[in-house]
Design a protein around this motif. Structure first.
Motif, short mmCIF file in Angstrom:
data_model
loop_
_atom_site.label_atom_id
_atom_site.label_comp_id
_atom_site.label_asym_id
_atom_site.label_seq_id
_atom_site.Cartn_x
_atom_site.Cartn_y
_atom_site.Cartn_z
N GLY A 114 25.19 17.60 -12.95
CA GLY A 114 25.55 18.94 -13.41
C GLY A 114 26.92 18.98 -14.06
N TRP A 126 25.46 24.85 -15.23
CA TRP A 126 24.28 23.99 -15.15
C TRP A 126 23.28 24.29 -16.26
CZ3 TRP A 126 19.66 26.53 -14.56
CH2 TRP A 126 19.72 27.84 -14.06
N ARG A 127 23.35 25.52 -16.80
CA ARG A 127 22.43 25.90 -17.87
C ARG A 127 22.66 25.07 -19.15
NH1 ARG A 127 19.66 30.72 -17.22
NH2 ARG A 127 20.26 31.98 -15.41
N GLN A 162 25.90 32.83 -20.98
CA GLN A 162 25.13 32.49 -19.78
C GLN A 162 25.54 31.12 -19.26
OE1 GLN A 162 21.03 32.79 -20.94
NE2 GLN A 162 21.05 35.01 -21.09
N CYS A 163 25.77 30.19 -20.19
CA CYS A 163 26.18 28.83 -19.80
C CYS A 163 27.59 28.84 -19.21
CB CYS A 163 26.11 27.89 -21.00
SG CYS A 163 24.44 27.58 -21.59
N CYS A 192 32.74 24.38 -15.01
CA CYS A 192 33.65 24.96 -16.00
C CYS A 192 35.08 24.77 -15.53
CB CYS A 192 33.34 26.45 -16.20
SG CYS A 192 34.39 27.23 -17.46
N ALA A 222 28.88 31.26 -17.51
CA ALA A 222 28.76 31.82 -16.16
C ALA A 222 28.09 30.84 -15.20
CB ALA A 222 27.99 33.14 -16.21
N ASP A 223 27.11 30.11 -15.70
CA ASP A 223 26.36 29.13 -14.90
C ASP A 223 26.31 27.82 -15.67
OD1 ASP A 223 25.49 30.90 -12.69
OD2 ASP A 223 24.36 31.91 -14.27
#
Length: 203
Positions: free
Chosen positions: A124, A99-100, A93-94, A127, A96-97
């Motif tokens: 922020g 900011w997570r 998840q991180c 990747c 892909a996004d």
């Protein structure tokens, strides 16, 4: 502090030859995916730091790491390293996004350090991409050897590594193995991350 012997092999033929020689000492093979992250203004890279997610064998496990202050000389690498396990599904998840990642600050000492040390709380993360690595692990002559085949978008590198508290002694043993087997090699001069950032293979 991570201290490793790092010797670069010139070709797939040299890698295959060494793999065959070490075959009786093979313990396991890992398929690794490495993804790197930085602030929007290269806050980490400009401070010689790298934030990495490493997935092992597809989704079997994942490790978050922060490396900093790299030094490499005469085939011996020294770098400050902090590592933490992370749930692979959370890591995906991180990835892909990105900011997570910063949301993990309460449970992750690495992310707290990244936010505070590099002032990324409001900026922020992004990747940078990464590379894949096939790592053969061998136990030879009381050394743990890691034989790498690293696949970048621009080519493939081959390297043998050995993390050891007495790197000079380990290097002598590994060089002796390579020389007696007629396998060419060079001292690695840069890290895999530096090669990735340069976008070209070492000459």
């Amino acid at each position: 502090m991570e201290v490793e012997v790092k010797l670069r092999l010139p070709s797939s033929a040299a890698h295959e030859r060494l793999s065959a020689i070490l075959a009786p000492y093979h313990r396991r093979t890992h398929f690794q995916e490495n993804l790197f992250f930085d602030g929007p203004n290269a806050e980490l890279a400009s401070s010689l730091a790298a934030l990495r997610l490493r997935f092992y064998d597809l989704e079997s496990r994942c490790v978050l790491s922060l490396k900093s202050k790299p030094q490499i000389s005469d085939g011996i690498s020294r770098i400050e390293e902090q590592e933490e396990p992370i749930d692979p599904s959370v890591a995906r998840q991180c990835a892909a996004d990105p900011w997570r990642l910063l949301l993990l600050a309460e449970s992750s000492g690495i992310i707290r350090r990244v936010k505070e040390e590099f002032n990324l709380g409001d900026k922020g993360l992004i990747c940078l991409g990464g590379f894949r690595n096939v790592r053969g692990v061998y136990e030879w002559n009381r050394l743990k050897l890691e034989l790498d085949e690293t696949h970048y978008s621009f080519g493939t590198c081959y390297e043998i590594e050995c993390e050891n508290s007495e790197p000079e002694k380990a290097k002598i043993l590994i060089e002796g193995l390579l020389q007696s087997s007629g396998i060419e090699y060079r001292y690695s001069e840069v890290s895999k991350f530096a090669i990735f950032r340069a976008g070209k293979l070492p000459e």
